[in-house]
Design a protein around this motif. Structure first.
Motif, mmCIF file in Angstrom:
data_model
loop_
_atom_site.group_PDB
_atom_site.id
_atom_site.type_symbol
_atom_site.label_atom_id
_atom_site.label_comp_id
_atom_site.label_asym_id
_atom_site.label_seq_id
_atom_site.Cartn_x
_atom_site.Cartn_y
_atom_site.Cartn_z
ATOM 1 N N ALA A 538 -29.402 33.848 15.231
ATOM 2 C CA ALA A 538 -28.333 33.503 14.258
ATOM 3 C C ALA A 538 -27.257 32.419 14.887
ATOM 4 O O ALA A 538 -26.985 33.090 16.234
ATOM 5 C CB ALA A 538 -27.506 34.751 13.759
ATOM 6 N N ARG A 539 -26.843 31.646 14.283
ATOM 7 C CA ARG A 539 -25.865 30.449 14.793
ATOM 8 C C ARG A 539 -25.060 30.406 13.758
ATOM 9 O O ARG A 539 -25.371 30.082 12.552
ATOM 10 C CB ARG A 539 -26.765 29.360 15.030
ATOM 11 N N ASN A 540 -23.793 30.241 14.108
ATOM 12 C CA ASN A 540 -22.675 29.986 13.271
ATOM 13 C C ASN A 540 -21.478 28.993 13.856
ATOM 14 O O ASN A 540 -21.522 28.874 15.006
ATOM 15 C CB ASN A 540 -21.957 31.579 13.266
ATOM 16 N N TYR A 541 -21.245 28.094 12.808
ATOM 17 C CA TYR A 541 -20.479 27.005 13.317
ATOM 18 C C TYR A 541 -19.077 26.973 12.168
ATOM 19 O O TYR A 541 -19.220 27.284 11.024
ATOM 20 C CB TYR A 541 -21.218 25.617 13.182
ATOM 21 N N LEU A 542 -18.089 26.391 12.867
ATOM 22 C CA LEU A 542 -16.823 26.207 12.027
ATOM 23 C C LEU A 542 -17.143 24.920 11.294
ATOM 24 O O LEU A 542 -17.351 23.951 11.920
ATOM 25 C CB LEU A 542 -15.634 26.160 13.049
ATOM 26 N N VAL A 543 -16.951 24.629 9.912
ATOM 27 C CA VAL A 543 -16.677 23.807 8.972
ATOM 28 C C VAL A 543 -15.149 23.315 8.704
ATOM 29 O O VAL A 543 -14.475 24.107 8.448
ATOM 30 C CB VAL A 543 -17.474 23.993 7.967
ATOM 31 N N PRO A 544 -14.820 22.273 8.890
ATOM 32 C CA PRO A 544 -13.664 21.563 8.757
ATOM 33 C C PRO A 544 -13.511 21.799 7.398
ATOM 34 O O PRO A 544 -14.156 21.588 6.391
ATOM 35 C CB PRO A 544 -13.547 20.129 9.095
ATOM 36 N N SER A 545 -12.200 22.312 7.008
ATOM 37 C CA SER A 545 -11.700 22.626 5.539
ATOM 38 C C SER A 545 -10.526 21.772 5.147
ATOM 39 O O SER A 545 -9.624 21.253 6.154
ATOM 40 C CB SER A 545 -11.579 23.870 5.119
ATOM 41 N N ALA A 546 -9.951 21.633 3.911
ATOM 42 C CA ALA A 546 -8.585 21.061 3.855
ATOM 43 C C ALA A 546 -7.616 21.776 4.084
ATOM 44 O O ALA A 546 -7.656 23.237 4.360
ATOM 45 C CB ALA A 546 -8.690 20.732 2.093
ATOM 46 N N ASP A 547 -6.523 21.213 4.353
ATOM 47 C CA ASP A 547 -5.270 22.059 4.720
ATOM 48 C C ASP A 547 -4.718 22.813 3.681
ATOM 49 O O ASP A 547 -4.914 22.835 2.472
ATOM 50 C CB ASP A 547 -4.093 20.887 4.846
ATOM 51 N N GLY A 548 -4.409 24.296 4.462
ATOM 52 C CA GLY A 548 -4.049 25.343 3.121
ATOM 53 C C GLY A 548 -5.305 26.036 3.046
ATOM 54 O O GLY A 548 -5.053 27.227 2.158
#
Length: 810
Positions: A538-548
């Motif tokens: 299993a691999r997990n990555y942070l996905v950029p999200s909008a502010d807030g």
């Protein structure tokens, strides 16, 4: 009390000196018995009376001085420099918001504790100057902390009153004066002056203060000098007439009188620059009264910038017109009156691309534009215009147009209404062709359909989630984990709950780390509901999200159960192979070592037979014995070579950081006799690195390769050998090239095999083991080696690579 005691000591000490100095030897001889004692007693009583009188006088003087000090409200201090004892009056404590009782016990540390740390060094420096006699009076301005927390500025003055016999200070008196108000005024004046100077010197225009009576600058900012090209020293010596290019001296003089009369002048002229060129200037000048003096304040506006700005504005307007003409879509103004009349007062040339209507055709009447809007969309367009008018809200809509030449196109409009004084509304807007976007959106919809089809059938689990919520997971989860996706949506931690107990702690720690490090990559086991154990990667990555928004994570997981099984089999086979290779190396070593003994016996006995039967041997038998001896010797050398080959990796120095150039230099040192004998020229190139290697094996590698270049040379041609190194994707790439006899390209594959020779033994000595040893050394160090040649007589090039050290990779 400290002062009185010290003064009494000074009174008594001179009496004894005076007594002994005034009583001569002759006087002592005349005095005798009771008369002498009586005289002595009278002198002592007189001295005591005098001492009492002086002490009383000093006390009275001290009381009088204290009264004067107290009457003036001055803060006083007394300091015994040697002991640190200090005496402050009540006013001293009141100045800082205390009473003396609140500061007790009082010493010089009381003053140090209340004084600003940044002022202590300056105070100490001034004290030392006073102590050493450089200054008659100690005087220092310092800040002291008030009881309320603010700082009080104090003028600290004092003087040493008594000193030791060697001049060291003993007692010191002084006063403190509150100068806070004066200090704040000084700081405010400094700040105002700094502000004025900063404003004056950083004005965006040249500013000059001119003496109207002399016509010379009194003060000016740097821009004034730069504008005319003078240094400040040169500018200060100028007269107005020196840089006024239009007016005559008498005209300048008349202006001065006008200005002195109080009139403000604003005019354009030209100034003469230092290089002789003219500068168009607008001058704003008026009289000022500064400290009783009449000065003229002149502000010079460089008209070049203004005229350039005007030109730039014209060019900008032209660019805007071109942009409007070339911008995808149409920029427009749409105006509608209460009676229903509507038109497009302005529209860019692209109006025709959208509606097949020219700007002139729509300037007075908007109906040609509305005539080409798709009939099914026209009511919706009209409704949105009415809504924008009623709410004075932005207008935005996508709709279709039936263009006579282009056919059906999609467009999107944006506009903002603005009420006009005549009751009409004027929309400022932009309409552009979105036909391509519509096509892309349709393609995206098709892509989404295909994605769903892929996601539903692929055997890879992928998901998107937050820390607390599962947003999406594909159906492969059900096939691999054995749970329904609905269970995971309801319980996002089911991922962790299904982890094998032996892997739970490791996986949970990786998940916690991923929230700070941005992801994880783990292989672990899961337990399915049916009890089956499966391996998961299993691999997990942070996905950029909008502010807030909460952080999102995207992940993929694959079932690697079969892969793990295959890996275990491969590892077992690898271990078996390594064990077999070790046994083969040991066998080669033992065989080559043990076989040498019988060979030496064969060689020795053949030589004994030749010597003993020398008289009885014919030529043929003697030749046969020679063949036997030569064969035994060659077999012995081959066994020695095989023994040397087997020792690579077992008998060499351990792996350690090695300077590659040092290893090369050592090899060249060993080969120096052959280099000198052949007259070889060696060229070394590149920046030589450090590598992780066995020092003696690395040196042997260079020695074998360079030795071959010296051996296999063209007769009567001195060898020319180039040795170089450079970085390459594999690590470091080393190259040894020569101008020797070359290699048949079809025979290159045989070079690195044991006992393979490409040249006859009669022409070149050797047993075909050197390059095999080179290959084994390079491969043991994690690299690879190969040879290149254009053919026989064309020279050869041997290349090998070695990995970089970790710090070089970083």
């Amino acid at each position: 009390m400290i002062a009185v005691g010290r003064l009494t000591e000074q009174v008594e000490a001179p009496w004894f000196r005076e007594l002994w100095l005034s009583t001569s030897l002759y006087g002592l001889l005349l005095l005798s018995g009771a008369g002498w004692l009586a005289l002595l007693q009278r002198r002592r009583r007189a001295q005591e009376a005098e001492s009492t009188r002086l002490a009383a006088q000093l006390d009275a003087e001290r009381v009088r001085l204290l009264g004067i000090v107290e009457g003036t409200g001055a803060a006083t201090w007394e300091w015994n420099v040697q002991t640190g004892a200090a005496v402050f009056n009540e006013r001293w404590a009141q100045m800082l918001g205390y009473t003396l009782a609140e500061l007790a016990p009082i010493s010089i540390d009381t003053w140090t504790r209340l004084t600003h740390p940044d002022d202590l060094d300056a105070s100490n420096t001034l004290l030392q100057k006073h102590f050493s006699g450089e200054s008659e009076l100690y005087q220092c301005e310092a800040r002291m902390r008030h009881r309320d927390g603010h700082w009080v500025w104090v003028l600290d003055r004092g003087r040493v009153i008594t000193r030791t016999a060697d001049g060291a200070p003993i007692l010191m008196y002084g006063t403190h004066q509150d100068i806070t108000e004066r200090k704040h005024m000084e700081l405010e004046l400094v700040a105002r002056e700094a502000t004025f100077r900063a404003l004056f010197e950083n004005m965006p225009n040249a500013v000059v203060l001119i003496d109207p009576h002399t016509g010379q600058p009194e003060r000016f900012n740097p821009l004034a000098c730069a504008q005319l090209g003078y240094s400040p020293e040169e500018f200060a010596r100028l007269h107005v007439a020196d840089f006024e290019a239009r007016e005559q001296p008498e005209e300048i003089h008349a202006r001065m009188h006008t200005l002195l009369a109080g009139q403000v002048l604003d005019f354009e002229t030209e100034h003469r620059r230092r290089d002789g060129t003219s500068l168009p200037i607008r001058v704003l000048v008026r009289k000022l009264d500064i400290e009783g003096r009449e000065l003229l304040l002149a502000v010079f506006h460089d008209l070049r910038a203004i005229r350039a700005a005007e030109q730039a504005a014209r060019e900008s307007l032209e660019r805007l017109r071109k942009l409007a003409a070339n911008l995808p879509g149409v920029l427009y103004q749409y105006q509608r009156w209460p009676g229903g009349r509507a038109c497009f007062p302005y529209a860019s040339e692209r109006l025709e691309d959208i509606y097949a209507v020219t700007p002139d055709e729509a300037r007075e009447d908007a109906s040609p534009v509305f005539a080409v809007i798709h009939p099914d969309d026209l009511p919706r367009v009209a409704a949105t215009i009415d809504q924008s008018a009623d709410e004075l809200a932005p207008w935005q809509i996508a709709y279709r147009v039936l263009h006579p030449q282009r056919g059906l196109i999609w467009v999107e409009g944006h506009a903002m209404p603005e009420p006009q004084t005549d009751g009409s509304l004027l929309w400022h807007g932009h309409i552009f062709d979105i036909s391509e976007r519509q096509r892309i959106e349709a393609a995206l919809a098709e892509s989404e359909r295909r994605f769903r089809q892929f996601a539903d059938n692929v055997e890879i689990v992928f998901w998107i989630r937050t820390a607390k919520q599962m947003l999406y997971i594909n159906p492969a989860f059900e096939r691999i984990w054995g749970h329904k996706v609905e269970e995971l949506y309801a319980r996002p931690d089911l991922f962790l709950e299904t982890t094998h107990p032996d892997d739970q702690d490791r996986v949970r720690a990786a998940v916690r780390r991923s929230r700070s490090e941005g992801g994880f990559d783990e292989k672990y086991r899961i337990l399915r509901p049916d009890g089956e154990i499966r391996w998961i990667h299993a691999r997990n990555y942070l996905v950029p999200s909008a502010d807030g928004e909460p952080p999102r994570y995207a992940g993929v997981a694959t079932d690697i159960t079969a892969q793990i099984g295959a890996e275990q089999v491969r590892q077992s086979l690898t271990e078996d192979l390594a064990r077999s290779n070790a046994e083969l190396e040991q066998f080669a070593y033992v065989a080559s070592h043990d076989l040498r003994q019988p060979l030496r016996m064969i060689n020795s006995y053949s030589q004994l037979l030749e010597r003993r039967l020398a008289d009885r041997l014919d030529d043929e038998t003697r030749q046969m014995l020679g063949f036997l001896s030569d064969g035994a010797q060659r077999m012995d050398q081959m066994l020695l070579s095989l023994l040397e080959y087997s020792r690579v990796g077992r008998k060499g120095a351990p792996m350690a950081p090695v300077d590659a150039r040092a290893a090369l230099d050592e090899a060249l040192h060993f080969l120096s006799p052959q280099i000198a004998e052949t007259g070889a020229r060696i060229d070394i190139q590149g920046d030589w690195p450090r590598v992780n290697a066995s020092r003696d094996e690395f040196t042997r590698l260079f020695q074998n390769l360079i030795g071959n270049a010296l051996k296999y040379r063209v007769p009567d041609l001195p060898p020319h050998i180039e040795i170089a190194v450079e970085a390459c994707p594999e690590g470091w790439c080393f190259r040894i090239s020569d101008n020797g006899i070359g290699i048949d390209p079809e025979q290159i594959d045989r070079l690195f095999k044991v006992f393979q020779r490409l040249q006859t033994r009669q022409k070149y000595e050797g047993y075909g083991i050197g390059l095999a040893i080179c290959r084994k050394i390079v491969e043991r160090h994690g690299g690879h080696i190969h040879a290149e040649s254009a053919g026989e007589g064309q020279g050869s090039c041997f290349r090998f690579t070695l990995p970089k050290m970790p710090e070089d990779v970083a």
